[in-house]
Scaffold this motif. Structure first.
Motif, PDB file in Angstrom:
ATOM      1  N   ASP A  79      -7.271   5.101  -1.587  1.00  0.00           N
ATOM      2  CA  ASP A  79      -7.871   3.920  -0.944  1.00  0.00           C
ATOM      3  C   ASP A  79      -9.186   4.145  -0.937  1.00  0.00           C
ATOM      4  O   ASP A  79      -9.854   3.757   0.503  1.00  0.00           O
ATOM      5  CB  ASP A  79      -6.889   3.445   0.233  1.00  0.00           C
TER       6      ASP A  79
ATOM      7  N   ASP B 242     -11.850   2.840  -1.226  1.00  0.00           N
ATOM      8  CA  ASP B 242     -12.553   1.447  -1.021  1.00  0.00           C
ATOM      9  C   ASP B 242     -14.188   1.215  -1.544  1.00  0.00           C
ATOM     10  O   ASP B 242     -14.909   1.186  -0.686  1.00  0.00           O
ATOM     11  CB  ASP B 242     -12.756   1.418   0.539  1.00  0.00           C
TER      12      ASP B 242
ATOM     13  N   ASP C 169      -4.247  -5.012  -3.688  1.00  0.00           N
ATOM     14  CA  ASP C 169      -5.745  -4.142  -3.264  1.00  0.00           C
ATOM     15  C   ASP C 169      -5.507  -3.335  -4.338  1.00  0.00           C
ATOM     16  O   ASP C 169      -4.813  -2.593  -4.866  1.00  0.00           O
ATOM     17  CB  ASP C 169      -5.320  -3.985  -2.284  1.00  0.00           C
TER      18      ASP C 169
ATOM     19  N   HIS D  70      -5.361   0.036  -3.325  1.00  0.00           N
ATOM     20  CA  HIS D  70      -3.369   0.504  -2.517  1.00  0.00           C
ATOM     21  C   HIS D  70      -2.613   0.856  -4.377  1.00  0.00           C
ATOM     22  O   HIS D  70      -1.010   0.484  -3.319  1.00  0.00           O
ATOM     23  CB  HIS D  70      -3.342  -0.568  -1.859  1.00  0.00           C
TER      24      HIS D  70
ATOM     25  N   LYS E 283       1.091  -1.264   0.114  1.00  0.00           N
ATOM     26  CA  LYS E 283       0.058   0.511   0.077  1.00  0.00           C
ATOM     27  C   LYS E 283       0.842   1.156  -0.099  1.00  0.00           C
ATOM     28  O   LYS E 283       1.739   1.544   0.065  1.00  0.00           O
ATOM     29  CB  LYS E 283      -1.397  -0.655   1.337  1.00  0.00           C
TER      30      LYS E 283
END
Ligand code: RM4
Ligand code: MN
Ligand code: MN
Length: 432
Positions: A291, A293, A256, A259, A223
């Protein structure tokens, strides 16, 4: 009123009736169109069911930002209620049969009870996630200045032991992987010695790695910023690859999607990791700036498709060491988390099915001829095909919902949970 309201199979079947005719028509029409491209629609229905994605236990709770969290009504208050919500998602979409736990958030008081509770709901446990990015009540040493790479050996020891404990819990729950994401890093230039902190991190990982059973995998997650804002210890896939390689055969890199800096070519990173046999898996989500999300496929669906294009290419070529683990890692701040997770799981199946539509011979020929327009059009032809009827038929045939969100809303699940699960008063920000 009976406690523990559930969406029953009968309810789903009943709801499916009203959508079945239109679906059959759409499916038939798409089948004809695909036949003209020499594609058998039935093979795609099978494929769509193949993709299994884990639900993170923390995803079914309402997320938040640094500023606030607005808890939804009826959100799960413990791991059992979280599993109930995961089971509901699974009933509707059928492709989410595993749950990834975060320790200590989900630390079970009795592992046997938890295991049975999950089995009754046809759920299994995916990767275990350790947490050394927060201090827990009564914790001896603080992670304020890092965990596995902390300058203080005693803090590192505590973080190592926590990860080893996660492995032990996971063994008893039937998990087969440990995901290590650390918040270690620095906020100011000069705060950390880059080289020494990476050495410390790797030494700590080695000790955790030694406790990883032979039939397990260890995932490390890079990240590039946040919560540390100047530097992070595992800042990019290159550093992640280096560490995974140093550790050994059980260690893999986890990607991810959030990231990475905006506009980074993630599909190429995925390709590189596949080529180097170090792709462990994914935390799917979407983002605009960092990030964020956000829900998978909600911002950059073409990027998601291009990632699946790499994955399907590896699958079709049976590349050695290719066995990625799929998970959603999202923060649902303003939506009903179940609706977001249902939608996101479907978006992953969509990307996967579309990637299977790519005419790979045509693509290879276009590449060989340096014909960029033809190459892009081979990809775009697949990406612009609406595979929704394929996904819906795959769900219907496996007992899921043709229209999962409509069925979920019609069931009144959230309203019922709001009655069953009166909120506990808390004011908190952040993901928890
Ligand atoms: C991090 C990272 C990890 C997740 C935590 C909650 O940003 O994505 O995977 O476990 O958030
Ligand atoms: Mn993640
Ligand atoms: Mn994240």
């Amino acid at each position: 009123m009976a406690a523990n309201f559930e969406i029953t199979q009968d309810f789903i079947a009943e709801q499916n009736k009203s959508a079945a005719d239109a679906l059959a028509e759409d499916f038939e029409y798409l089948g004809k169109k695909l036949r003209r491209r020499n594609i058998d629609i039935e093979s795609l229905v099978e494929k769509a069911n193949d993709l299994n994605v884990a639900i993170p236990s923390w995803g079914v709770g309402t997320g938040g930002t640094r500023f606030a969290r607005f808890p939804a009504d009826g959100e799960p208050r413990d791991i059992f209620e979280k599993l109930d919500d995961c089971a509901t998602i699974k009933k509707l979409v059928r492709t989410t049969s595993s749950v990834s736990l975060h320790i200590p958030w989900d630390k079970p008081a009795n592992e046997k009870v938890l295991l049975e509770f999950a089995a009754e709901r046809d759920l299994v446990f995916d990767a275990m996630n350790s947490n050394t990015f927060q201090d827990q009540p009564r914790q001896e040493r603080s992670y304020k200045f890092g965990s596995l790479s902390n300058v203080d050996a005693a803090v590192r020891r505590q973080a190592i032991e926590h990860n080893r404990e996660c492995i032990e819990i996971g063994k008893r729950l039937g998990s087969k992987a440990l995901t290590v994401w650390v918040a270690d890093g620095s906020n100011f230039a000069g705060q950390l010695n880059f080289r020494h902190s990476l050495e410390r991190y790797l030494d700590s990982l080695r000790e955790i790695y030694d406790a990883v059973p032979d039939d397990w995998r260890m995932f490390i997650e890079h990240k590039f910023y946040e919560p540390a804002f100047y530097s992070t210890i595992l800042n990019d896939w290159g550093t992640s690859y280096y560490c995974a390689k140093e550790l050994g055969d059980k260690a893999f890199c986890l990607v991810d999607l959030g990231h990475h800096a905006p506009n980074v070519n993630i599909e190429q990173i995925v390709s590189r990791l596949i080529q180097f046999q170090k792709l462990g898996g994914f935390h799917f989500n979407d983002s605009k700036y960092g990030d964020d999300d956000l829900d998978a496929g909600s911002i950059k669906p073409f990027q998601l498709f291009l990632i699946f294009n790499e994955l399907v290419d590896a699958e079709l070529n049976d590349l050695p060491g290719f066995d990625p683990a799929y998970m959603l890692d999202q923060s649902h701040n303003i939506t009903d988390p179940i609706e977001s997770l249902v939608t996101s799981a479907i978006e992953l199946s969509r990307g996967y099915a579309q990637a299977h539509l790519v005419d790979r011979d045509r693509l290879a020929e276009a590449q060989q001829n340096n014909d960029s327009i033809a190459a892009l059009s081979a990809l775009k032809e697949a990406f612009t095909t609406d595979v929704s009827p394929i996904l819906a038929v795959a769900r219907e045939r496996s007992g899921g919902a043709i229209e999962p969100i409509n069925v979920y809303r019609a069931s009144g699940y959230r309203r019922r949970k709001a009655q069953e699960r009166p909120a506990r008063v808390s004011v908190s920000a952040g993901i928890v």
